[in-house]
Design a protein around this motif. Structure first.
Motif, PDB file in Angstrom:
ATOM      1  N   LEU A   1       0.749  -1.387   0.033  1.00 17.17           N
ATOM      2  CA  LEU A   1      -0.082   0.014   0.006  1.00 17.17           C
ATOM      3  C   LEU A   1       0.898   1.291   0.010  1.00 17.17           C
ATOM      4  CD1 LEU A   1      -2.901  -1.012   2.388  1.00 17.17           C
ATOM      5  CD2 LEU A   1      -2.916  -0.908   0.179  1.00 17.17           C
ATOM      6  N   GLY A   2       1.946   1.138   0.753  1.00 18.50           N
ATOM      7  CA  GLY A   2       2.904   2.353   0.847  1.00 18.50           C
ATOM      8  C   GLY A   2       3.499   2.589  -0.795  1.00 18.50           C
ATOM      9  N   LEU A   3       3.918   1.692  -1.102  1.00 19.95           N
ATOM     10  CA  LEU A   3       4.560   1.761  -2.444  1.00 19.95           C
ATOM     11  C   LEU A   3       3.590   2.365  -3.596  1.00 19.95           C
ATOM     12  CD1 LEU A   3       6.465  -1.474  -2.841  1.00 19.95           C
ATOM     13  CD2 LEU A   3       7.434   0.763  -2.468  1.00 19.95           C
ATOM     14  N   SER A   4       2.408   1.857  -3.405  1.00 15.90           N
ATOM     15  CA  SER A   4       1.196   2.580  -4.339  1.00 15.90           C
ATOM     16  C   SER A   4       1.139   3.858  -4.031  1.00 15.90           C
ATOM     17  CB  SER A   4      -0.043   1.690  -4.080  1.00 15.90           C
ATOM     18  OG  SER A   4       0.145   0.091  -4.424  1.00 15.90           O
ATOM     19  N   ILE A   5       0.960   4.283  -2.905  1.00 19.98           N
ATOM     20  CA  ILE A   5       0.685   5.579  -2.716  1.00 19.98           C
ATOM     21  C   ILE A   5       2.041   6.776  -3.156  1.00 19.98           C
ATOM     22  CG2 ILE A   5       0.651   7.300  -0.619  1.00 19.98           C
ATOM     23  CD1 ILE A   5      -1.031   5.256   0.861  1.00 19.98           C
ATOM     24  N   GLY A   6       3.066   5.968  -2.762  1.00 21.68           N
ATOM     25  CA  GLY A   6       4.574   6.630  -3.241  1.00 21.68           C
ATOM     26  C   GLY A   6       4.412   6.755  -4.681  1.00 21.68           C
ATOM     27  N   ILE A   7       4.148   5.900  -5.501  1.00 23.56           N
ATOM     28  CA  ILE A   7       4.005   5.972  -7.097  1.00 23.56           C
ATOM     29  C   ILE A   7       3.141   7.053  -7.303  1.00 23.56           C
ATOM     30  CG2 ILE A   7       3.477   4.795  -9.054  1.00 23.56           C
ATOM     31  CD1 ILE A   7       4.598   2.306  -7.803  1.00 23.56           C
ATOM     32  N   LEU A   8       1.954   7.067  -6.630  1.00 19.13           N
ATOM     33  CA  LEU A   8       0.960   8.141  -7.298  1.00 19.13           C
ATOM     34  C   LEU A   8       1.528   9.459  -6.862  1.00 19.13           C
ATOM     35  CD1 LEU A   8      -2.302   6.331  -5.831  1.00 19.13           C
ATOM     36  CD2 LEU A   8      -1.581   6.563  -8.155  1.00 19.13           C
ATOM     37  N   VAL A   9       2.135   9.663  -5.627  1.00 18.09           N
ATOM     38  CA  VAL A   9       2.566  10.838  -5.396  1.00 18.09           C
ATOM     39  C   VAL A   9       3.841  11.389  -6.304  1.00 18.09           C
ATOM     40  CG1 VAL A   9       3.915  12.242  -3.645  1.00 18.09           C
ATOM     41  CG2 VAL A   9       2.061  10.696  -2.838  1.00 18.09           C
ATOM     42  N   LEU A  10       4.657  10.587  -6.714  1.00 16.25           N
ATOM     43  CA  LEU A  10       5.567  10.923  -7.550  1.00 16.25           C
ATOM     44  C   LEU A  10       5.356  10.923  -9.032  1.00 16.25           C
ATOM     45  CD1 LEU A  10       8.612   7.976  -6.463  1.00 16.25           C
ATOM     46  CD2 LEU A  10       8.301  10.669  -6.017  1.00 16.25           C
ATOM     47  N   ASP A  11       4.114  10.580  -9.194  1.00 14.38           N
ATOM     48  CA  ASP A  11       3.629  10.759 -10.674  1.00 14.38           C
ATOM     49  C   ASP A  11       2.813  12.061 -10.884  1.00 14.38           C
ATOM     50  OD1 ASP A  11       3.208   9.581 -13.156  1.00 14.38           O
ATOM     51  OD2 ASP A  11       1.045   9.284 -12.853  1.00 14.38           O
ATOM     52  N   THR A  12       2.729  12.752  -9.654  1.00 18.30           N
ATOM     53  CA  THR A  12       2.166  14.159  -9.616  1.00 18.30           C
ATOM     54  C   THR A  12       2.930  14.905 -10.582  1.00 18.30           C
ATOM     55  OG1 THR A  12       1.157  13.719  -7.495  1.00 18.30           O
ATOM     56  CG2 THR A  12       1.185  16.010  -8.338  1.00 18.30           C
ATOM     57  N   PRO A  13       2.440  15.813 -11.618  1.00 17.02           N
ATOM     58  CA  PRO A  13       3.081  16.570 -12.479  1.00 17.02           C
ATOM     59  C   PRO A  13       3.899  17.667 -11.906  1.00 17.02           C
ATOM     60  CG  PRO A  13       0.943  16.250 -13.240  1.00 17.02           C
ATOM     61  CD  PRO A  13       0.960  15.649 -11.950  1.00 17.02           C
ATOM     62  N   GLY A  14       5.285  17.799 -11.898  1.00 18.11           N
ATOM     63  CA  GLY A  14       5.989  18.822 -11.180  1.00 18.11           C
ATOM     64  C   GLY A  14       6.471  18.446  -9.862  1.00 18.11           C
ATOM     65  N   PHE A  15       5.907  17.492  -9.338  1.00 17.49           N
ATOM     66  CA  PHE A  15       6.329  16.759  -7.877  1.00 17.49           C
ATOM     67  C   PHE A  15       7.610  16.248  -7.683  1.00 17.49           C
ATOM     68  CE2 PHE A  15       6.513  14.326  -4.153  1.00 17.49           C
ATOM     69  CZ  PHE A  15       6.182  15.301  -3.059  1.00 17.49           C
ATOM     70  N   SER A  16       7.854  15.379  -8.605  1.00 16.66           N
ATOM     71  CA  SER A  16       9.394  14.453  -8.724  1.00 16.66           C
ATOM     72  C   SER A  16      10.361  15.620  -9.026  1.00 16.66           C
ATOM     73  CB  SER A  16       9.198  13.257  -9.554  1.00 16.66           C
ATOM     74  OG  SER A  16       8.796  13.728 -10.717  1.00 16.66           O
TER      75      SER A  16
END
Length: 505
Positions: free
Chosen positions: A290-305
Motif C-alpha cells: 500500500l505504501g509503494l502504491s501511494i508513493g508511486i501516485l505521489v511521484l507521478d504528480t506533475p512537477g512534484f518529482s
C-alpha cells in the motif's frame, strides 16, 4: 591520629610453595591462585603495626600472620569477571587490608576437562562476550553452539553474493567485476560491520527493554535516510554518504530485529511463535504494498518529482508520522514481566501508597524513550567495595555494612559525595538473583522518598532495611495478585563483580 588514606602499596616478598603460610586456613580456595607481590592497604587504624614494633621485623610478610594484638583473617573475597579477585583481610590492630589474586583453572580430572570443553577455555573472554550469549553455556540449550557453527560458518552465501555483484556489472574484463565487488564491500560491507557491532556489543539489552530499543532503531534508521537524501546535493561524495546511510540503517536493523523478536514472543501466548511471525509478515507486506502504491501516485504528480524541496518536505512529514505511529504502537504493549523501568514504577507506588498499578496502567506510565541510567534516583549496580567504602572511615564503614547486610545478597550504600542528588551504589554477593535486585530497588526508593529525616547516613540505611524486611512480602503478594509474572524478572545481576563472604565480622 587520623586514619590513613587509601592505596598505599607496600613491597611483598615472594614465598615458596613449601612455606607453611600457604596451607593456612586463610586461603580456603579449591582453585590454585597466584598471589601478586604487592599488598594494597585499603584502610588502617591509627595504631597500625606498620608504624611501630620491634626493629627489623617485617610487619607485612604474610597475610595469615598473627599479631600480638589481634589475628588477621579473610572476611570476604571480591571476584571480577576477568578472573582476578581481591581478598579483604581484617586485622583488629591494623584495620582492613586487601590482597589481589589471579585464579588459575584446574586442568586435571575428567569432569573438569568436560566442563572446560563446554566453556571453550581456548577462546579469549572478549570473543566469548562478543559472539556468545551471557552465561554461556548454561544460558542456552546444548545444541546451540553446533547449530550456530554449521549455520553461520558457511560462507558460500556471502561468496555467491559478491560474485553476483561482479557478474552483474561484467563488461568483458575482470577489472570491472572486481571493481563492482569492491564497491559493494565499501558501501554494504560497512553496514554489515554496524550490525556485527550492535549484536556483539549490545546483545544482552534487548530482553530487558525491547520497547526502547525498537524505538531507537527507527530514530537511527531515519538518520540513515537523511544521508541518502543528501547524495543528490553532493554527488562527488556519493560513496561516503551512501556508506554512512547504510551503516545507520544496518545499526537500526541490528536493534530492530532482536527487539521485535522479543515482542513477537510476547504475542505468542500459546507458544505459537512461528504462526505469529508468519502473520506479522502478512501485515508488513500488505502495508509495504500500500505504501509503494501511494508513493508511486505521489511521484507521478506533475512537477512534484522534479522539485527536491517538495520531495524533502514530504519525506520529513511522512517520517515524523511514522515515528509518532511507532511510538503509539509500542505504548499499547502490555508486558506482564518486570524489567528495571517497570520495577521502579511499581516500587515507587508501593513505597508511597502501599499499592501497585496493574499491568496496563504500569505499561502506560513507562517512559519508552528515557534511558534508565538518567532516571532519578541514580542507581549503579555492580560497584566495587573500594569505591563504595573508600575514605577515612572505611574500616568502620565496611564492618558496619557487612553486619547490616548479613541476611541480604547485596550491599547498598548512598554516595555521600552527592547527598543533594540521591545516588546509590549496589554490589551483589555470590548467589544473588533477580529477586535480590528487586529488593535493592525497593530499598533505594524508600531512601529516595524518605531521605533527610536524619543526619546520620547509617541510621537511614538501617531504617530503610528494616522497612524492606517489613513490607517487601506485601509488595510481592500484590505483584502476584495484580497479574505480574514474578517468575520472570528481567532484572539481571551484574557478573563483572561479585562478593563472597568468608568470615563474619
Amino acid at each position: 591520629m587520623s586514619s590513613w588514606s587509601m592505596h598505599l602499596h607496600l613491597s611483598f616478598p615472594q614465598f615458596n610453595s613449601s612455606e607453611p603460610w600457604r596451607s593456612s586456613s586463610l586461603f580456603p580456595l579449591s582453585l590454585p591462585v597466584k598471589v601478586r607481590r604487592d599488598i594494597q592497604i585499603l584502610c588502617t587504624s591509627a595504631h597500625s603495626d606498620s608504624h611501630g614494633g620491634p626493629a627489623g621485623e617485617d610487619h607485612h610478610s604474610a597475610p595469615s600472620r598473627k599479631d600480638e594484638g589481634g589475628e588477621r583473617r579473610v572476611i570476604l573475597v571480591e571476584r571480577y569477571g576477568n578472573g582476578t579477585s581481591k581478598r579483604y583481610i581484617l586485622d583488629d590492630e591494623s584495620g582492613i587490608r586487601t590482597f589481589r589474586e589471579e585464579h588459575v583453572s584446574p586442568s586435571n580430572g575428567a569432569h573438569s576437562s568436560q566442563t572446560s570443553d563446554l566453556e571453550l577455555p581456548w577462546l579469549p573472554q572478549i570473543a566469548k562476550d562478543f559472539f556468545l550469549p551471557t552465561g554461556f553455556p548454561g544460558s542456552v540449550s546444548d545444541d546451540y553452539l553446533a547449530y550456530m557453527l554449521l549455520q553461520h560458518v558457511n560462507l558460500t552465501l556471502a561468496v555467491n553474493s559478491t560474485w553476483a555483484v561482479g557478474v552483474g556489472s561484467f563488461s568483458g574484463t575482470t577489472a570491472a567485476a572486481s571493481a563492482a565487488a569492491i564497491r559493494w564491500v565499501s558501501k554494504d560491507g560497512i553496514g554489515a560491520v554496524g550490525r556485527l557491532f550492535v549484536g556483539g556489543r549490545f546483545g544482552n539489552l534487548f530482553d530487558d527493554d525491547p520497547k526502547q530499543w525498537r524505538m531507537y532503531a527507527d530514530f537511527i534508521g531515519s538518520a540513515g535516510s537523511i544521508f541518502d537524501l543528501a547524495t543528490p546535493l553532493y554527488p562527488a561524495y556519493f560513496l561516503p554518504l551512501a556508506s554512512l546511510g547504510n551503516l545507520a540503517k544496518a545499526v537500526a536493523r541490528g536493534l530492530k530485529d532482536p527487539s521485535f523478536r522479543v515482542i513477537q514472543n510476547h504475542f505468542a501466548s500459546l507458544g505459537n511463535l512461528g504462526e505469529v511471525a508468519a502473520k506479522e509478515e502478512v501485515w508488513e507486506v500488505t502495508a509495504e504494498l500500500l505504501g509503494l502504491s501511494i508513493g508511486i501516485l505521489v511521484l507521478d504528480t506533475p512537477g512534484f518529482s522534479s522539485s527536491y524541496s517538495s520531495l524533502t518536505l514530504t519525506w520529513l512529514i511522512v517520517r515524523l508520522l511514522h515515528l509518532w505511529l511507532r511510538y503509539q504502537s509500542l505504548s499499547v504493549l502490555q508486558f506482564n514481566t518486570i524489567n528495571l523501568k517497570r520495577a521502579c514504577i511499581l516500587v515507587n507506588s508501593h513505597v508511597m501508597h502501599s499499592t501497585i498499578p496493574g499491568c496496563q496502567e504500569c505499561n502506560r506510565m513507562e517512559n519508552i524513550l528515557l534511558w534508565q541510567r538518567f532516571s532519578k534516583p541514580r542507581l549503579h549496580f555492580g560497584v566495587s567495595l573500594e569505591e563504595m567504602v573508600g575514605g577515612e572511615r572505611c574500616n568502620f564503614m565496611l564492618k558496619f555494612l557487612l553486619k547490616l547486610y548479613t541476611k541480604e545478597k547485596y550491599i547498598l550504600v548512598v554516595n555521600h559525595v552527592k547527598l543533594r542528588e540521591l545516588e546509590v551504589f549496589v554490589s551483589f554477593k555470590e548467589g544473588a538473583t533477580s529477586l535480590s535486585v528487586l529488593r535493592s530497588v525497593w530499598q533505594t526508593y524508600w531512601l529516595y522518598q524518605n531521605w533527610g529525616w536524619s543526619n546520620n547516613v547509617q541510621d537511614q540505611l538501617e531504617q530503610s532495611l528494616s522497612k524492606l524486611e517489613e513490607r517487601f512480602d506485601d509488595f510481592v503478594q500484590q505483584l502476584e495478585t495484580s497479574g505480574w509474572d514474578t517468575s520472570r524478572l528481567n532484572l539481571k545481576v551484574p557478573k563483572e563483580i561479585s562478593i563472597e563472604e568468608l568470615d563474619a565480622v
